[in-house]
Scaffold this motif. Sequence first.
Motif, short mmCIF file in Angstrom:
data_model
loop_
_atom_site.label_atom_id
_atom_site.label_comp_id
_atom_site.label_asym_id
_atom_site.label_seq_id
_atom_site.Cartn_x
_atom_site.Cartn_y
_atom_site.Cartn_z
N VAL A 17 -1.45 12.68 -7.43
CA VAL A 17 -0.92 12.56 -8.75
C VAL A 17 -2.01 11.68 -9.53
O VAL A 17 -2.53 12.29 -10.65
CB VAL A 17 0.20 11.91 -8.72
N LEU A 18 -2.67 10.73 -8.91
CA LEU A 18 -3.54 9.98 -9.60
C LEU A 18 -4.84 10.30 -9.58
O LEU A 18 -5.83 9.60 -10.12
CB LEU A 18 -3.33 8.46 -9.12
N GLN A 19 -5.30 11.27 -8.65
CA GLN A 19 -6.47 11.55 -8.20
C GLN A 19 -7.35 10.40 -7.81
O GLN A 19 -8.44 10.30 -8.33
CB GLN A 19 -7.23 12.45 -9.52
N ILE A 20 -6.98 9.75 -6.79
CA ILE A 20 -7.47 8.90 -6.09
C ILE A 20 -7.56 8.69 -4.73
O ILE A 20 -6.75 9.90 -4.06
CB ILE A 20 -6.89 7.46 -6.50
N GLY A 21 -8.34 7.93 -4.01
CA GLY A 21 -8.47 8.08 -2.57
C GLY A 21 -7.53 7.26 -1.94
O GLY A 21 -6.81 6.36 -2.51
N LYS A 22 -7.33 7.25 -0.69
CA LYS A 22 -6.46 6.62 0.08
C LYS A 22 -6.41 5.29 0.14
O LYS A 22 -5.65 4.44 0.07
CB LYS A 22 -6.70 7.15 1.77
N ASN A 23 -7.80 4.72 0.37
CA ASN A 23 -8.11 3.23 0.02
C ASN A 23 -7.45 2.67 -1.25
O ASN A 23 -6.93 1.55 -1.19
CB ASN A 23 -9.45 2.97 0.34
N THR A 24 -7.75 3.33 -2.42
CA THR A 24 -7.43 2.95 -3.77
C THR A 24 -5.86 2.74 -3.78
O THR A 24 -5.20 2.04 -4.27
CB THR A 24 -7.93 3.71 -4.73
N ALA A 25 -5.19 3.85 -3.30
CA ALA A 25 -3.76 4.02 -3.24
C ALA A 25 -3.23 2.92 -2.37
O ALA A 25 -2.10 2.31 -2.71
CB ALA A 25 -3.12 5.53 -2.62
N LEU A 26 -3.82 2.69 -1.31
CA LEU A 26 -3.16 1.47 -0.31
C LEU A 26 -3.34 0.25 -1.06
O LEU A 26 -2.44 -0.68 -0.91
CB LEU A 26 -3.94 1.51 0.89
N ARG A 27 -4.52 0.11 -1.89
CA ARG A 27 -4.79 -1.07 -2.54
C ARG A 27 -3.47 -1.35 -3.80
O ARG A 27 -3.22 -2.62 -3.94
CB ARG A 27 -5.99 -1.19 -3.21
N LEU A 28 -3.39 -0.26 -4.25
CA LEU A 28 -2.26 -0.46 -5.47
C LEU A 28 -1.00 -0.75 -5.08
O LEU A 28 -0.44 -1.67 -5.64
CB LEU A 28 -2.41 1.03 -6.16
N VAL A 29 -0.48 -0.24 -3.67
CA VAL A 29 0.70 -0.65 -3.42
C VAL A 29 0.74 -2.07 -2.58
O VAL A 29 1.64 -2.68 -2.70
CB VAL A 29 1.44 0.39 -2.50
N ASN A 30 -0.34 -2.30 -1.69
CA ASN A 30 -0.66 -3.52 -1.16
C ASN A 30 -0.37 -4.74 -2.23
O ASN A 30 0.07 -5.74 -1.82
CB ASN A 30 -1.66 -3.48 -0.46
N GLY A 41 7.37 3.12 8.60
CA GLY A 41 6.09 3.25 8.63
C GLY A 41 5.53 4.12 7.63
O GLY A 41 4.02 4.19 7.68
N LYS A 42 6.11 4.57 6.66
CA LYS A 42 5.51 5.15 5.56
C LYS A 42 5.60 4.80 4.36
O LYS A 42 6.85 4.14 3.89
CB LYS A 42 6.05 6.75 5.41
N TRP A 43 4.45 4.80 3.53
CA TRP A 43 4.83 4.22 2.03
C TRP A 43 5.52 5.16 1.15
O TRP A 43 5.34 6.52 1.00
CB TRP A 43 3.48 3.82 1.20
N LEU A 44 6.66 4.69 0.50
CA LEU A 44 7.30 5.59 -0.58
C LEU A 44 7.10 4.67 -1.96
O LEU A 44 7.32 3.81 -2.05
CB LEU A 44 8.70 5.55 -0.28
N VAL A 45 6.95 5.29 -2.92
CA VAL A 45 6.64 5.16 -4.21
C VAL A 45 7.59 5.81 -5.36
O VAL A 45 7.84 7.07 -5.22
CB VAL A 45 5.22 5.08 -4.77
#
Length: 57
Positions: A17-30, A41-45
């Motif tokens: 949806v945001l057209q971003i990579g895995k590391n960026t997505a993880l940073r946003l939620v972390n 064990g899975k992230w849900l947003v």
Amino acid sequence: MLDNIPDTLTLKELQEVLQIGKNTALRLVNEDIITGHRIAGKWLVLKEDVIEYIQKS
């Protein structure tokens, strides 16, 4: 906005949806920039949190 996506997104769907990579997505939620919940064990947003992030950006 984002009518065709589910109310709850996985990390992979967030990336698409945001057209971003895995590391960026993880940073946003972390860093709680986008509220995410780790369940079994899975992230849900929530879609509403993604919309709020987009509106602030």
